[in-house]
Motif scaffolding. Structure first.
Motif, PDB file in Angstrom:
ATOM      1  N   LYS A 137       0.828  -1.186   0.000  1.00  0.00           N
ATOM      2  CA  LYS A 137       0.000   0.000   0.000  1.00  0.00           C
ATOM      3  C   LYS A 137       0.869   1.245   0.000  1.00  0.00           C
ATOM      4  CE  LYS A 137      -3.903  -2.006   2.507  1.00  0.00           C
ATOM      5  NZ  LYS A 137      -4.816  -1.832   3.648  1.00  0.00           N
ATOM      6  N   PHE A 138       0.297   2.324  -0.526  1.00  0.00           N
ATOM      7  CA  PHE A 138       0.979   3.609  -0.521  1.00  0.00           C
ATOM      8  C   PHE A 138       0.208   4.574   0.372  1.00  0.00           C
ATOM      9  CE2 PHE A 138       2.097   1.392  -4.308  1.00  0.00           C
ATOM     10  CZ  PHE A 138       3.436   1.666  -4.506  1.00  0.00           C
ATOM     11  N   THR A 139       0.743   5.748   0.611  1.00  0.00           N
ATOM     12  CA  THR A 139       0.068   6.736   1.449  1.00  0.00           C
ATOM     13  C   THR A 139      -1.304   7.052   0.882  1.00  0.00           C
ATOM     14  OG1 THR A 139       2.189   7.715   2.016  1.00  0.00           O
ATOM     15  CG2 THR A 139       0.208   9.041   2.433  1.00  0.00           C
ATOM     16  N   LEU A 140      -2.318   7.010   1.728  1.00  0.00           N
ATOM     17  CA  LEU A 140      -3.693   7.227   1.290  1.00  0.00           C
ATOM     18  C   LEU A 140      -4.190   8.576   1.766  1.00  0.00           C
ATOM     19  CD1 LEU A 140      -5.240   3.751   2.111  1.00  0.00           C
ATOM     20  CD2 LEU A 140      -4.073   4.488   0.038  1.00  0.00           C
ATOM     21  N   VAL A 141      -5.061   9.168   0.997  1.00  0.00           N
ATOM     22  CA  VAL A 141      -5.751  10.374   1.407  1.00  0.00           C
ATOM     23  C   VAL A 141      -7.183   9.985   1.738  1.00  0.00           C
ATOM     24  CG1 VAL A 141      -6.549  12.659   0.683  1.00  0.00           C
ATOM     25  CG2 VAL A 141      -4.315  11.811  -0.062  1.00  0.00           C
ATOM     26  N   ALA A 142      -7.645  10.364   2.909  1.00  0.00           N
ATOM     27  CA  ALA A 142      -8.998   9.973   3.340  1.00  0.00           C
ATOM     28  C   ALA A 142     -10.029  10.481   2.344  1.00  0.00           C
ATOM     29  CB  ALA A 142      -9.284  10.535   4.728  1.00  0.00           C
ATOM     30  N   LEU A 143     -11.013   9.632   2.070  1.00  0.00           N
ATOM     31  CA  LEU A 143     -12.083   9.956   1.129  1.00  0.00           C
ATOM     32  C   LEU A 143     -13.330  10.338   1.904  1.00  0.00           C
ATOM     33  CD1 LEU A 143     -13.150   9.908  -1.829  1.00  0.00           C
ATOM     34  CD2 LEU A 143     -13.862   7.571  -1.372  1.00  0.00           C
ATOM     35  N   ALA A 144     -13.844  11.518   1.675  1.00  0.00           N
ATOM     36  CA  ALA A 144     -15.073  11.954   2.353  1.00  0.00           C
ATOM     37  C   ALA A 144     -16.272  11.435   1.576  1.00  0.00           C
ATOM     38  CB  ALA A 144     -15.118  13.475   2.431  1.00  0.00           C
ATOM     39  N   MET A 145     -17.140  10.716   2.249  1.00  0.00           N
ATOM     40  CA  MET A 145     -18.350  10.196   1.628  1.00  0.00           C
ATOM     41  C   MET A 145     -19.395  11.307   1.568  1.00  0.00           C
ATOM     42  SD  MET A 145     -17.621   6.921   1.272  1.00  0.00           S
ATOM     43  CE  MET A 145     -19.081   5.922   1.322  1.00  0.00           C
ATOM     44  N   MET A 146     -20.131  11.380   0.466  1.00  0.00           N
ATOM     45  CA  MET A 146     -21.153  12.409   0.336  1.00  0.00           C
ATOM     46  C   MET A 146     -22.317  12.161   1.283  1.00  0.00           C
ATOM     47  SD  MET A 146     -21.433  13.164  -3.721  1.00  0.00           S
ATOM     48  CE  MET A 146     -22.860  14.198  -3.417  1.00  0.00           C
ATOM     49  N   ALA A 147     -22.706  10.897   1.446  1.00  0.00           N
ATOM     50  CA  ALA A 147     -23.831  10.573   2.322  1.00  0.00           C
ATOM     51  C   ALA A 147     -23.793   9.100   2.617  1.00  0.00           C
ATOM     52  CB  ALA A 147     -25.167  10.941   1.650  1.00  0.00           C
ATOM     53  N   SER A 148     -24.422   8.697   3.704  1.00  0.00           N
ATOM     54  CA  SER A 148     -24.514   7.276   4.013  1.00  0.00           C
ATOM     55  C   SER A 148     -25.429   6.621   3.005  1.00  0.00           C
ATOM     56  CB  SER A 148     -25.078   7.079   5.424  1.00  0.00           C
ATOM     57  OG  SER A 148     -24.204   7.637   6.377  1.00  0.00           O
ATOM     58  N   ASN A 187      -5.572  12.950  -5.525  1.00  0.00           N
ATOM     59  CA  ASN A 187      -6.793  12.629  -6.264  1.00  0.00           C
ATOM     60  C   ASN A 187      -7.561  11.447  -5.677  1.00  0.00           C
ATOM     61  OD1 ASN A 187      -5.736  10.153  -7.250  1.00  0.00           O
ATOM     62  ND2 ASN A 187      -4.934  11.127  -9.101  1.00  0.00           N
ATOM     63  N   GLY A 188      -7.029  10.800  -4.646  1.00  0.00           N
ATOM     64  CA  GLY A 188      -7.793   9.783  -3.937  1.00  0.00           C
ATOM     65  C   GLY A 188      -7.427   8.352  -4.249  1.00  0.00           C
ATOM     66  N   PRO A 217      -9.306   3.775  -2.172  1.00  0.00           N
ATOM     67  CA  PRO A 217      -9.558   3.491  -0.765  1.00  0.00           C
ATOM     68  C   PRO A 217     -10.877   4.131  -0.319  1.00  0.00           C
ATOM     69  CG  PRO A 217      -7.965   5.241  -0.940  1.00  0.00           C
ATOM     70  CD  PRO A 217      -8.242   4.790  -2.352  1.00  0.00           C
ATOM     71  N   ILE A 218     -11.606   3.467   0.569  1.00  0.00           N
ATOM     72  CA  ILE A 218     -12.911   3.947   1.016  1.00  0.00           C
ATOM     73  C   ILE A 218     -12.826   4.229   2.505  1.00  0.00           C
ATOM     74  CG2 ILE A 218     -15.372   3.436   1.155  1.00  0.00           C
ATOM     75  CD1 ILE A 218     -14.909   1.434  -1.152  1.00  0.00           C
ATOM     76  N   SER A 219     -12.714   5.480   2.841  1.00  0.00           N
ATOM     77  CA  SER A 219     -12.553   5.867   4.235  1.00  0.00           C
ATOM     78  C   SER A 219     -13.781   5.470   5.038  1.00  0.00           C
ATOM     79  CB  SER A 219     -12.345   7.383   4.336  1.00  0.00           C
ATOM     80  OG  SER A 219     -12.237   7.784   5.671  1.00  0.00           O
ATOM     81  N   GLY A 220     -13.572   4.720   6.131  1.00  0.00           N
ATOM     82  CA  GLY A 220     -14.669   4.296   6.992  1.00  0.00           C
ATOM     83  C   GLY A 220     -15.401   3.065   6.507  1.00  0.00           C
ATOM     84  N   GLY A 221     -15.055   2.585   5.323  1.00  0.00           N
ATOM     85  CA  GLY A 221     -15.721   1.398   4.790  1.00  0.00           C
ATOM     86  C   GLY A 221     -16.988   1.741   4.028  1.00  0.00           C
ATOM     87  N   LEU A 222     -17.414   0.802   3.220  1.00  0.00           N
ATOM     88  CA  LEU A 222     -18.569   1.004   2.340  1.00  0.00           C
ATOM     89  C   LEU A 222     -19.779   0.263   2.893  1.00  0.00           C
ATOM     90  CD1 LEU A 222     -19.606   2.182  -0.309  1.00  0.00           C
ATOM     91  CD2 LEU A 222     -18.800   0.125  -1.473  1.00  0.00           C
ATOM     92  N   ASP A 223     -20.838   1.004   3.219  1.00  0.00           N
ATOM     93  CA  ASP A 223     -22.070   0.403   3.728  1.00  0.00           C
ATOM     94  C   ASP A 223     -22.910  -0.101   2.554  1.00  0.00           C
ATOM     95  OD1 ASP A 223     -24.432  -0.322   4.897  1.00  0.00           O
ATOM     96  OD2 ASP A 223     -24.851   1.636   5.801  1.00  0.00           O
ATOM     97  N   MET A 224     -22.972  -1.422   2.389  1.00  0.00           N
ATOM     98  CA  MET A 224     -23.763  -2.030   1.309  1.00  0.00           C
ATOM     99  C   MET A 224     -24.875  -2.900   1.890  1.00  0.00           C
ATOM    100  SD  MET A 224     -20.756  -2.912  -1.458  1.00  0.00           S
ATOM    101  CE  MET A 224     -21.882  -3.083  -2.842  1.00  0.00           C
ATOM    102  N   ASN A 269     -17.228  -5.148   5.698  1.00  0.00           N
ATOM    103  CA  ASN A 269     -16.824  -3.745   5.658  1.00  0.00           C
ATOM    104  C   ASN A 269     -15.798  -3.457   4.561  1.00  0.00           C
ATOM    105  OD1 ASN A 269     -16.825  -1.075   6.526  1.00  0.00           O
ATOM    106  ND2 ASN A 269     -15.086  -1.419   7.901  1.00  0.00           N
ATOM    107  N   PRO A 270     -16.202  -3.456   3.281  1.00  0.00           N
ATOM    108  CA  PRO A 270     -15.260  -3.174   2.193  1.00  0.00           C
ATOM    109  C   PRO A 270     -14.597  -1.805   2.362  1.00  0.00           C
ATOM    110  CG  PRO A 270     -17.345  -3.986   1.335  1.00  0.00           C
ATOM    111  CD  PRO A 270     -17.563  -3.691   2.775  1.00  0.00           C
ATOM    112  N   THR A 271     -13.289  -1.798   2.276  1.00  0.00           N
ATOM    113  CA  THR A 271     -12.533  -0.548   2.439  1.00  0.00           C
ATOM    114  C   THR A 271     -11.714  -0.194   1.204  1.00  0.00           C
ATOM    115  OG1 THR A 271     -10.703  -1.754   3.458  1.00  0.00           O
ATOM    116  CG2 THR A 271     -12.376  -0.819   4.938  1.00  0.00           C
TER     117      THR A 271
END
Length: 494
Positions: A3-14, A38-39, A81-88, A150-152
């Motif tokens: 892995k390389f350095t990641l930039v946190a991704l802000a989710m628009m909405a749950s 760029n994420g 990368p998906i900051s906080g994980g992906l709620d599916m 919890n897909p990340t």
């Protein structure tokens, strides 16, 4: 997997069944920004660039470009990368905009940060040129355990296929967790078959497409339009798809076996076959346009939003002489092939005469009488650019126009002889007609004159012997095998 350095991704909405979640779209990124801002991970040289083709389905200003040289993880994919994980837990459809120079199966993989354990593919096809395509990946078959892990991370592999070698630039944009299909704010899947009627607003995702489960390779079909068709009744009057996310719109599924008067509000015209674009309104409320409007008095009509129709055709039997009308657009006597039109003024309770005022023109949604019309089975207003006015609720007035088949027991209508007739038990008035809603009437007068020949009041009830096909067209002569509408009921002719 390094892995390389990641930039946190802000989710628009749950994610929820009523909302989509954009995971990446590039619009808030800087042009020529590298992976650090760029994420994405630093794999295959991802860089934010101007969209090279904004003339198609992707009008975004910016997207991400990367270069693949093989199918292995280090040379053939980009990872988000998906900051906080992906709620599916409820929404299980991912869509991606992609533009690439060669056809291939595009594979995506979800990971919990340790192993890639969910793999789905979709096919990107080339037809003369590379262009933006929207691919859908549905994880519904994986059930609830998908969310439990919890897909990340999301990896996108635009695969090389047989004979495809070299280095290829790939463009990706609008990575979205799609909302489930909804009707008037409720999940489509919760609706009973044949239960949806009236004016419908579609939101969420409505797709007709194919995707593939990778292990083992299994073809899966999505057809939300066929599913919607099952849930529609023939009482549906309009469908608004402007706020839905769509792929492969099957416009005929809004009409097949349902109400042919249905108005579809859309963002583009859809061909219903043989260059037929009837009843499809494109544009914002109040300024939308339909190439043509085709209506029949055998089914209900309702337009919740006004629009302009370049041409209008109405299938209904017009008898020689006097006819009652209500239309969602202004009309003149000449356009109806009549000598005069007249609107209702009042009913004199003393002499029981209904008074009408003649006019040169009648405004939209105003019940009226047309006199001197020639017999016809279809009214055509070609190239008239008629302004269709939003349909009001039924008017509680002495002379009432109706846009749906309406019981007329005790009401006065115009019979086939051009005379007033009081409806008996089982009598009704078809759409685009009108009736007198008064206690008793003996005749009709125009402009205060002596009552005319219309003043004869016939017996209570006349049976409806008209026969219609399922598209609402009047059928004459010997009936062939099939399903028809007779006296308001479906009848099978064997």
């Amino acid at each position: 997997m390094k892995k390389f350095t990641l930039v946190a991704l802000a989710m628009m909405a749950s994610a929820s069944c009523f909302a989509q979640t954009t995971l990446w779209d590039g619009e808030d990124k800087e042009i020529n920004a590298d992976y650090k801002s760029n994420g994405f991970w630093n794999r295959c040289n991802p860089v934010v660039v101007k969209n090279p083709d904004r003339g198609g389905i992707n009008t975004s200003e910016k997207c991400v470009k990367f270069t693949i040289t093989g199918n292995d993880w280090s040379n053939g994919d980009i990872v988000l990368p998906i900051s906080g994980g992906l709620d599916m837990s409820t929404n299980k459809r991912l869509s991606i905009m992609i533009k690439k120079p060669l056809w291939s199966n595009v594979r995506i993989e979800l990971s919990d940060g340790k192993t890639y354990w969910r793999k789905i593919a979709a096919h990107y096809s080339i037809k003369n040129e590379d262009n933006w395509q929207k691919l859908v990946f549905d994880f519904s078959d994986y059930g609830d355990d998908l969310n439990a892990k919890n897909p990340t991370e999301l990896a996108i592999y635009p695969r090389f296929e047989g004979g495809q070698v070299g280095s290829h630039e790939i463009y990706v944009d609008n990575i979205v967790l799609e909302a489930n299909p909804t009707v008037n704010g409720s999940p489509l899947g919760d609706a009973e078959e044949g239960s949806l009627d009236g004016n419908l607003n579609l939101t969420g995702s409505y797709f007709k497409t194919t995707y593939f489960i990778v292990d083992p390779w299994t073809t899966k079909e999505i057809d939300d339009f066929a599913e919607l068709n099952k849930k529609l009744s023939d009482g549906v009057t309009s469908i608004d798809i402007r706020d839905a996310s769509t792929i492969g719109v099957d416009i005929n599924k809004f009409f097949d076996g349902k109400n042919p008067n249905t108005i579809v509000y859309a963002n583009e015209y859809y061909d219903r076959g043989n260059n037929n674009y009837a009843n499809i309104v494109v544009g914002a409320d109040g300024v939308g346009t339909a190439k043509s409007l085709e209506l029949t008095d055998a089914y209900a009509f309702n337009a919740p939003h006004e629009f302009n129709a370049e041409s209008v055709k109405l299938t209904r039997e017009v008898q020689a002489g006097i006819n009652s009308f209500v239309l969602p657009f202004a009309v003149t006597a000449d356009e109806l092939g009549a000598t005069q039109v007249a609107t209702y003024e009042n009913c004199n309770k003393a002499n029981k005469i209904a008074n009408f005022i003649t006019a040169e023109r009648v405004e939209a949604n105003t019940p009226f009488l047309a006199m001197g019309a020639a017999e016809t089975k279809e009214l055509s207003f070609e190239n008239k650019n008629k302004d269709i006015v939003a349909t009001p609720k039924p008017l509680d007035d002495g002379f009432v126009g109706v846009y749906t088949k309406t019981p007329a027991n005790g009401m006065y209508g115009i019979n086939k002889d051009g005379k007033l007739q009081k409806g008996g038990e089982g009598a009704y008035v078809n759409a685009f007609h009108a009736y007198l809603n008064v206690p008793e009437v003996l005749g009709v007068a125009f402009n205060g004159s002596t009552p005319t020949a219309i003043n004869g009041v016939a017996a209570d009830k006349v049976a409806d012997t008209a026969v219609y096909d399922l598209s609402g067209r009047r059928v004459y002569g010997k009936l062939q095998k099939g399903l028809y509408i007779m006296n308001g009921k479906k009848v099978v002719v064997k």
